[in-house]
Design a protein around this motif. Structure first.
Motif, mmCIF file in Angstrom:
data_model
loop_
_atom_site.group_PDB
_atom_site.id
_atom_site.type_symbol
_atom_site.label_atom_id
_atom_site.label_comp_id
_atom_site.label_asym_id
_atom_site.label_seq_id
_atom_site.Cartn_x
_atom_site.Cartn_y
_atom_site.Cartn_z
ATOM 1 N N ARG A 41 -49.238 -25.894 -13.449
ATOM 2 C CA ARG A 41 -49.122 -27.158 -14.204
ATOM 3 C C ARG A 41 -47.810 -27.229 -14.968
ATOM 4 N NH1 ARG A 41 -55.194 -27.971 -16.789
ATOM 5 N NH2 ARG A 41 -56.214 -28.631 -14.840
ATOM 6 N N ALA A 42 -47.443 -26.113 -15.575
ATOM 7 C CA ALA A 42 -46.194 -26.086 -16.343
ATOM 8 C C ALA A 42 -44.998 -26.374 -15.449
ATOM 9 C CB ALA A 42 -46.049 -24.726 -17.027
ATOM 10 N N ILE A 43 -45.009 -25.744 -14.247
ATOM 11 C CA ILE A 43 -43.911 -25.969 -13.306
ATOM 12 C C ILE A 43 -43.872 -27.426 -12.853
ATOM 13 C CG2 ILE A 43 -43.068 -25.411 -10.988
ATOM 14 C CD1 ILE A 43 -44.175 -22.551 -11.456
ATOM 15 N N PHE A 44 -45.064 -27.987 -12.541
ATOM 16 C CA PHE A 44 -45.122 -29.379 -12.069
ATOM 17 C C PHE A 44 -44.586 -30.347 -13.128
ATOM 18 C CE2 PHE A 44 -47.468 -33.405 -12.019
ATOM 19 C CZ PHE A 44 -47.058 -33.900 -10.788
ATOM 20 N N TYR A 45 -45.150 -30.257 -14.346
ATOM 21 C CA TYR A 45 -44.733 -31.199 -15.391
ATOM 22 C C TYR A 45 -43.301 -30.933 -15.854
ATOM 23 C CZ TYR A 45 -49.495 -32.953 -15.605
ATOM 24 O OH TYR A 45 -50.694 -33.530 -15.289
ATOM 25 N N GLY A 46 -42.879 -29.696 -15.773
ATOM 26 C CA GLY A 46 -41.481 -29.405 -16.095
ATOM 27 C C GLY A 46 -40.534 -30.051 -15.111
ATOM 28 N N ALA A 47 -40.905 -29.981 -13.811
ATOM 29 C CA ALA A 47 -40.069 -30.611 -12.779
ATOM 30 C C ALA A 47 -40.013 -32.120 -12.961
ATOM 31 C CB ALA A 47 -40.607 -30.261 -11.388
ATOM 32 N N VAL A 48 -41.174 -32.712 -13.301
ATOM 33 C CA VAL A 48 -41.202 -34.163 -13.558
ATOM 34 C C VAL A 48 -40.287 -34.510 -14.726
ATOM 35 C CG1 VAL A 48 -42.643 -36.079 -14.338
ATOM 36 C CG2 VAL A 48 -43.496 -34.513 -12.576
ATOM 37 N N GLY A 49 -40.373 -33.710 -15.794
ATOM 38 C CA GLY A 49 -39.530 -33.972 -16.961
ATOM 39 C C GLY A 49 -38.055 -33.858 -16.648
ATOM 40 N N ILE A 50 -37.683 -32.832 -15.860
ATOM 41 C CA ILE A 50 -36.278 -32.663 -15.481
ATOM 42 C C ILE A 50 -35.801 -33.838 -14.631
ATOM 43 C CG2 ILE A 50 -34.706 -31.247 -14.100
ATOM 44 C CD1 ILE A 50 -36.385 -28.804 -14.977
ATOM 45 N N GLY A 51 -36.665 -34.295 -13.687
ATOM 46 C CA GLY A 51 -36.304 -35.446 -12.852
ATOM 47 C C GLY A 51 -36.072 -36.696 -13.672
ATOM 48 N N VAL A 52 -36.958 -36.928 -14.648
ATOM 49 C CA VAL A 52 -36.797 -38.104 -15.516
ATOM 50 C C VAL A 52 -35.507 -37.994 -16.315
ATOM 51 C CG1 VAL A 52 -37.742 -39.310 -17.516
ATOM 52 C CG2 VAL A 52 -39.262 -38.602 -15.656
ATOM 53 N N ALA A 53 -35.210 -36.802 -16.818
ATOM 54 C CA ALA A 53 -33.997 -36.608 -17.607
ATOM 55 C C ALA A 53 -32.746 -36.839 -16.772
ATOM 56 C CB ALA A 53 -33.989 -35.195 -18.197
ATOM 57 N N ILE A 54 -32.741 -36.294 -15.544
ATOM 58 C CA ILE A 54 -31.588 -36.491 -14.658
ATOM 59 C C ILE A 54 -31.414 -37.975 -14.332
ATOM 60 C CG2 ILE A 54 -30.696 -36.055 -12.338
ATOM 61 C CD1 ILE A 54 -31.973 -33.269 -12.501
ATOM 62 N N GLY A 55 -32.541 -38.675 -14.040
ATOM 63 C CA GLY A 55 -32.462 -40.111 -13.762
ATOM 64 C C GLY A 55 -31.912 -40.879 -14.941
ATOM 65 N N ALA A 56 -32.332 -40.504 -16.145
ATOM 66 C CA ALA A 56 -31.839 -41.185 -17.349
ATOM 67 C C ALA A 56 -30.349 -40.958 -17.526
ATOM 68 C CB ALA A 56 -32.615 -40.699 -18.570
ATOM 69 N N ILE A 57 -29.902 -39.719 -17.260
ATOM 70 C CA ILE A 57 -28.472 -39.414 -17.396
ATOM 71 C C ILE A 57 -27.657 -40.212 -16.390
ATOM 72 C CG2 ILE A 57 -26.741 -37.602 -17.080
ATOM 73 C CD1 ILE A 57 -28.854 -35.624 -18.188
ATOM 74 N N ILE A 58 -28.146 -40.289 -15.141
ATOM 75 C CA ILE A 58 -27.433 -41.058 -14.112
ATOM 76 C C ILE A 58 -27.348 -42.530 -14.507
ATOM 77 C CG2 ILE A 58 -27.561 -41.883 -11.721
ATOM 78 C CD1 ILE A 58 -28.782 -39.156 -10.989
ATOM 79 N N CYS A 59 -28.472 -43.089 -14.974
ATOM 80 C CA CYS A 59 -28.483 -44.503 -15.386
ATOM 81 C C CYS A 59 -27.537 -44.725 -16.552
ATOM 82 C CB CYS A 59 -29.901 -44.929 -15.761
ATOM 83 S SG CYS A 59 -31.033 -45.041 -14.360
#
Length: 414
Positions: A41-59
């Motif tokens: 669970r930690a790995i899954f939600y961590g990956a989701v959080g990293i993806g959201v952060a990267i998307g926010a940085i790109i935007c």
């Protein structure tokens, strides 16, 4: 089929033959937590959080790349009237280089204001002048130079004689074209026009800009900025749409035959509605480094051009390898050292509704088009097809471009 009163057998409730007595656990696997589960669970939600952060940085980086400049408003017109200190009428009958069929006028039937704003409305020449249907096609001379109304030069732009044998006719439709030339222009800045597009076959509304001077040569060497163009036709017949679509583009090229607009253009198409149904904001934001057009919000961009991606527009177009009429092309722009040339000069705003044309905006053979672009009697063919297109225009100002407001800002402090 059911028979009334027939005996219906009673259904027995299903009962497992294996589990007769006692209780049993429905989810035995849930009784004990697997030790690796919390890490999964930690790995899954961590990956989701990293993806959201990267998307926010790109935007954010994409948004930050479009600089928020300071601007000074130079025009704010809500069209209580047609202000002669801002707008001039361009009056002629020559087709403005696109072979369009309208005769542009300053007639209040073709351009007027009311509570909704400015209306630019095409009308039949026979409805708004004493010229008869017979004179449209034969034995009548229209001479706008003699009338003192023509605002340009050239015999063909200002006069025509109808002749049944030659197939030349008086422009069968009148419309209007307003511009801010010599009065309101800018080099870098913003324009926003709140408008509603017209409905009707072969109507060609446009909100666009042209250079005050041909600094780098004749069109398109000195550039053209099309903020919003549309067709009054229904869009199903066109790959780029009709009145359900807005097209924006930059026109640029060392000669007309090498216009590279297709490299700097875009479109926005609506679903289940069209741009004649309601008002929208059509805008352009333009700086030394970029130019983009948008609809309603800067977030809905029609196209974006980053000038400094190339050393010059000559390099962007690849014109060094282009041959036109057996000759190499001349580079009119690179000597300035500015990647935005020719879009580095003052441009003014134009509002108009054209009708038809022979430059390919309405492709041959599409939408029951009644004329051919290469025909020497294209205007007469259009007029002969009146029974097909005129009923689509409707009544009143729905056949016209309605402009609620125009705002223009130049880049920099006031």
């Amino acid at each position: 089929m059911n028979h009334k009163g027939a005996h219906q057998p009673r259904r027995r409730k299903f009962k497992s033959a294996r589990l007769v007595d006692g209780e049993y656990d429905e989810k035995p696997w849930a009784a004990t937590k697997h030790p690796k589960l919390k890490w999964e669970r930690a790995i899954f939600y961590g990956a989701v959080g990293i993806g959201v952060a990267i998307g926010a940085i790109i935007c954010y980086m994409a948004y930050a790349s479009v600089t928020d400049h300071s601007y000074c408003m130079i025009l704010d017109d809500s069209f209580q009237s047609i202000d002669k200190n801002v707008w001039d009428f361009e009056i002629q009958r020559g087709g403005f280089g696109s072979g369009t069929f309208e005769w542009t006028t300053d007639d209040p039937k073709n351009a007027y204001t009311d509570i909704d704003g400015l209306h630019i409305v095409p009308t039949l020449t026979t409805d708004t002048t004493p010229i008869s249907k017979g004179q449209i096609v034969d034995n009548f001379v229209l001479n706008l130079t003699t009338d003192g109304t023509c605002t340009t030069k050239g015999v063909d732009n200002c006069s025509i004689r109808s002749n049944k044998t030659a197939g030349t006719i008086i422009n069968p439709v009148r419309s209007a074209r307003l511009s801010t030339k010599g009065k309101k222009s800018m080099t870098y800045g913003k324009v926003e026009v709140v408008a509603k597009m017209p409905k009707g076959n072969w109507l060609w509304p446009a909100i666009w800009m042209m250079p005050e001077k041909d600094t780098y040569g004749k069109w398109p060497a000195s550039g053209e900025i099309d903020i919003a163009e549309s067709r009054g036709n229904w869009g199903d017949d066109y790959s780029s749409g009709g009145r359900d679509s807005i097209v924006s583009a930059l026109h640029w090229g060392p000669v007309a035959e090498a216009d590279a607009f297709w490299k700097t253009s875009g479109q926005n198409r609506l679903r289940r509605t069209d741009y004649s149904k309601s008002f929208h904001t059509f805008g352009v934001e333009w700086s030394e480094n970029y130019l983009f057009t948008y609809i309603d919000s800067r977030l809905l961009q029609v196209f974006f051009v980053k000038f400094n991606r190339y050393r010059s527009m000559w390099d962007r177009g690849g014109f060094g390898q282009t041959i036109v009429n057996h000759s190499a092309l001349f580079d009119p722009w690179s000597q300035t050292g500015r990647p935005s040339t020719p879009f580095d000069q003052p441009f003014y705003l134009i509002l108009n509704v054209a009708v038809g044309g022979t430059n390919g905006f309405f492709p041959d053979g599409v939408g029951n088009k009644p004329w051919g672009d290469q025909s020497p009697t294209a205007m007469k063919e259009f007029w002969d097809g009146q029974a097909g297109w005129y009923p689509t225009w409707g009544e009143g100002d729905t056949r016209g471009l309605t402009v609620r407001s125009v705002k223009m800002w130049k880049q920099g402090a006031c």
